[in-house]
Write a protein that holds these residues in place. Structure first.
Motif, PDB file in Angstrom:
ATOM      1  N   ILE A  97       0.650  -1.181   0.012  1.00  0.00           N
ATOM      2  CA  ILE A  97      -0.170   0.365   0.173  1.00  0.00           C
ATOM      3  C   ILE A  97       0.819   1.467   0.295  1.00  0.00           C
ATOM      4  N   PHE A  98       1.789   1.162   0.695  1.00  0.00           N
ATOM      5  CA  PHE A  98       3.100   2.521   0.903  1.00  0.00           C
ATOM      6  C   PHE A  98       3.332   3.094  -0.336  1.00  0.00           C
ATOM      7  N   LYS A  99       3.417   1.603  -1.324  1.00  0.00           N
ATOM      8  CA  LYS A  99       4.298   1.697  -2.424  1.00  0.00           C
ATOM      9  C   LYS A  99       3.235   2.198  -3.331  1.00  0.00           C
ATOM     10  N   ALA A 100       2.639   2.104  -3.235  1.00  0.00           N
ATOM     11  CA  ALA A 100       0.851   2.232  -4.231  1.00  0.00           C
ATOM     12  C   ALA A 100       0.541   3.731  -3.851  1.00  0.00           C
ATOM     13  N   ILE A 101       1.025   4.086  -2.518  1.00  0.00           N
ATOM     14  CA  ILE A 101       0.496   5.643  -2.727  1.00  0.00           C
ATOM     15  C   ILE A 101       1.877   6.394  -3.027  1.00  0.00           C
ATOM     16  N   VAL A 102       3.146   6.114  -3.114  1.00  0.00           N
ATOM     17  CA  VAL A 102       4.588   6.610  -3.854  1.00  0.00           C
ATOM     18  C   VAL A 102       4.448   6.723  -4.687  1.00  0.00           C
ATOM     19  N   ASN A 103       3.491   5.014  -5.923  1.00  0.00           N
ATOM     20  CA  ASN A 103       3.610   5.514  -7.273  1.00  0.00           C
ATOM     21  C   ASN A 103       2.921   6.355  -7.782  1.00  0.00           C
ATOM     22  N   GLN A 104       1.735   6.209  -7.129  1.00  0.00           N
ATOM     23  CA  GLN A 104       0.522   7.226  -7.530  1.00  0.00           C
ATOM     24  C   GLN A 104       0.696   8.980  -7.378  1.00  0.00           C
ATOM     25  N   VAL A 105       1.422   9.049  -6.557  1.00  0.00           N
ATOM     26  CA  VAL A 105       1.637  10.362  -5.736  1.00  0.00           C
ATOM     27  C   VAL A 105       2.744  11.159  -7.611  1.00  0.00           C
ATOM     28  N   SER A 106       3.855   9.632  -7.491  1.00  0.00           N
ATOM     29  CA  SER A 106       5.112  10.388  -8.118  1.00  0.00           C
ATOM     30  C   SER A 106       4.779  10.666  -9.411  1.00  0.00           C
ATOM     31  N   LYS A 107       3.762   9.611 -10.051  1.00  0.00           N
ATOM     32  CA  LYS A 107       2.765   9.559 -10.894  1.00  0.00           C
ATOM     33  C   LYS A 107       2.173  11.578 -11.982  1.00  0.00           C
ATOM     34  N   LYS A 108       1.475  11.241 -10.543  1.00  0.00           N
ATOM     35  CA  LYS A 108       0.210  12.376 -10.293  1.00  0.00           C
ATOM     36  C   LYS A 108       1.022  13.754 -10.495  1.00  0.00           C
ATOM     37  N   SER A 109       1.975  13.750  -9.469  1.00  0.00           N
ATOM     38  CA  SER A 109       3.065  15.295  -9.324  1.00  0.00           C
ATOM     39  C   SER A 109       4.128  15.047 -10.542  1.00  0.00           C
ATOM     40  N   GLY A 110       4.818  14.293 -10.908  1.00  0.00           N
ATOM     41  CA  GLY A 110       6.212  14.075 -11.053  1.00  0.00           C
ATOM     42  C   GLY A 110       7.473  14.488 -10.257  1.00  0.00           C
ATOM     43  N   LEU A 138      -7.972   9.389   9.386  1.00  0.00           N
ATOM     44  CA  LEU A 138      -8.322   7.976   8.535  1.00  0.00           C
ATOM     45  C   LEU A 138      -7.064   7.296   9.186  1.00  0.00           C
ATOM     46  N   LYS A 139      -7.798   6.349   9.820  1.00  0.00           N
ATOM     47  CA  LYS A 139      -7.067   5.310  10.373  1.00  0.00           C
ATOM     48  C   LYS A 139      -5.808   4.320   9.749  1.00  0.00           C
ATOM     49  N   ASP A 140      -5.674   4.158   8.842  1.00  0.00           N
ATOM     50  CA  ASP A 140      -4.336   3.278   8.696  1.00  0.00           C
ATOM     51  C   ASP A 140      -4.538   3.665   7.090  1.00  0.00           C
ATOM     52  N   LEU A 141      -2.983   3.100   6.435  1.00  0.00           N
ATOM     53  CA  LEU A 141      -2.591   3.077   4.697  1.00  0.00           C
ATOM     54  C   LEU A 141      -3.307   3.139   4.002  1.00  0.00           C
ATOM     55  N   SER A 142      -4.481   1.898   3.627  1.00  0.00           N
ATOM     56  CA  SER A 142      -4.920   1.866   3.019  1.00  0.00           C
ATOM     57  C   SER A 142      -6.704   2.715   2.509  1.00  0.00           C
ATOM     58  N   GLU A 143      -6.791   3.290   4.106  1.00  0.00           N
ATOM     59  CA  GLU A 143      -7.851   4.377   3.958  1.00  0.00           C
ATOM     60  C   GLU A 143      -7.728   5.490   2.970  1.00  0.00           C
ATOM     61  N   TYR A 144      -6.291   5.954   3.345  1.00  0.00           N
ATOM     62  CA  TYR A 144      -5.250   7.355   3.054  1.00  0.00           C
ATOM     63  C   TYR A 144      -5.126   7.187   0.924  1.00  0.00           C
ATOM     64  N   TYR A 145      -5.050   5.638   1.121  1.00  0.00           N
ATOM     65  CA  TYR A 145      -4.988   5.073  -0.310  1.00  0.00           C
ATOM     66  C   TYR A 145      -6.224   5.581  -1.519  1.00  0.00           C
ATOM     67  N   SER A 146      -7.510   5.039  -0.406  1.00  0.00           N
ATOM     68  CA  SER A 146      -8.742   5.429  -1.536  1.00  0.00           C
ATOM     69  C   SER A 146      -9.046   6.959  -1.698  1.00  0.00           C
ATOM     70  N   TYR A 147      -8.625   7.448  -0.529  1.00  0.00           N
ATOM     71  CA  TYR A 147      -9.315   8.620  -0.662  1.00  0.00           C
ATOM     72  C   TYR A 147      -8.378   9.429  -1.435  1.00  0.00           C
ATOM     73  N   LEU A 148      -6.915   9.185  -1.654  1.00  0.00           N
ATOM     74  CA  LEU A 148      -6.347   9.475  -2.284  1.00  0.00           C
ATOM     75  C   LEU A 148      -6.694   9.374  -3.629  1.00  0.00           C
ATOM     76  N   LYS A 149      -7.102   8.405  -3.927  1.00  0.00           N
ATOM     77  CA  LYS A 149      -7.066   7.959  -5.210  1.00  0.00           C
ATOM     78  C   LYS A 149      -8.786   8.866  -5.242  1.00  0.00           C
ATOM     79  N   SER A 150      -9.252   9.105  -4.571  1.00  0.00           N
ATOM     80  CA  SER A 150     -10.893   9.877  -5.090  1.00  0.00           C
ATOM     81  C   SER A 150     -10.639  10.912  -5.050  1.00  0.00           C
ATOM     82  N   CYS A 151      -9.772  11.202  -4.425  1.00  0.00           N
ATOM     83  CA  CYS A 151      -9.967  13.418  -4.143  1.00  0.00           C
ATOM     84  C   CYS A 151      -8.465  13.563  -4.757  1.00  0.00           C
TER      85      CYS A 151
END
Ligand SMILES: C[S@@+](CC[C@H](N)C(=O)[O-])C[C@H]1O[C@@H](n2cnc3c(N)ncnc32)[C@H](O)[C@@H]1O
Length: 255
Positions: A4-17, A41-54
């Motif tokens: 999940i942490f890796k997915a967050i890092v990838n998502q933000v890197s892709k979107k922000s450059g 938000l209580k854990d990384l998966s909740e944060y990841y879902s939020y990141l994808k939706s917002c």
């Protein structure tokens, strides 16, 4: 690194450059946790879902990563060293070029300009860069609260600032020397070459060793032979390519 942490890092890197994988994992985790606390938000998966939706959260997280704490002549003595020991040595040159890499709200860049105006007759330019656009906008305005100027003595304040209400505005003849630009140390080439001194203070502390090595190679390329690198008081660098000029002031020189 968990998935999940890796997915967050990838998502933000892709979107922000911004190459988030180049920041220290422990640092990134602390900044994500800060966002999670703010959002309830209580854990990384909740944060990841939020990141994808917002959409806006990518920007919010990047802002949380870019800690912009700074002030004029931060730590004071490295700037005195620059003024008294470095500038007199290089002032035989007609034109000098400096870089404030990770300049935040511009205090460091204007401090370099003030030192140069005090200590050299040479013409000079200060290139000042950061990843944070909001910071750069404020830096361009050059208006500061008095607390940001606490390291400056009264005469310097009078000479280089005008009072606007209870705030201090950098005078035009100082601003003329400073060029602000967005620049990402993780993914871009150095802003320019043939630099006489680079200040990169309190920025590399957030980077992995690999990223730090890349930035140092870039700085080495961008400096003139014998050019100076000044880093933060709590930082250190491997000696490759640089000699230490002052261990207390964290001043290095390109070999
Ligand atoms: C703590 S401030 C340091 C400001 C100033 N150099 C000083 O020492 O007072 C760190 C700055 O580095 C910037 N920064 C972080 N990552 C960066 C990157 N990849 N490229 C350029 N600047 C970055 C942040 O936006 C922030 O403004």
């Amino acid at each position: 690194m968990d998935l999940i942490f890796k997915a967050i890092v990838n998502q933000v890197s892709k979107k922000s450059g911004l190459k988030l994988e180049m920041y220290r994992e422990s640092y990134l985790r602390r900044r994500i946790e800060l966002r999670m606390r703010i959002l309830g938000l209580k854990d990384l998966s909740e944060y990841y879902s939020y990141l994808k939706s917002c959409e806006k959260e990518v920007e919010e997280l990047v802002n949380a990563i870019a800690i912009n704490v700074t002030e004029f002549m931060r730590d004071k003595t490295p700037f005195e060293f620059f003024m008294k020991k470095i500038l007199p040595k290089i002032s035989y040159k007609k034109i000098l070029r400096f870089w404030s890499a990770g300049c935040a709200y511009g205090e460091e860049a204007y401090s370099i300009a003030i030192c140069a105006l005090e200590a050299t007759e040479s013409n000079f330019t200060v290139y000042a860069t950061d990843i944070d656009e909001d910071c750069l906008q404020k830096a361009t305005l050059g208006v500061y609260a008095e607390s940001q100027l606490r390291n400056l003595d009264e005469e310097i304040k009078r000479k280089y600032f005008e009072k606007v209400g209870n705030r201090f505005k950098v005078k035009e003849f100082v601003k003329r020397h400073v060029r602000f630009k967005r620049h990402d140390l993780t993914s871009q080439e150095p802003i320019t070459k043939f630099l006489d001194t680079i200040f990169c203070r309190n920025v590399m502390i957030y980077f992995t060793e690999e990223q730090k090595a890349k930035v140092l190679r870039d700085f080495h390329d961008a400096l003139v032979d014998g050019g100076y690198l000044i880093i933060g008081k709590s930082e250190s660098i491997p000696r490759q390519g640089f000699d230490c000029v002052s261990l207390t002031e964290k001043v290095y020189r390109k070999v």
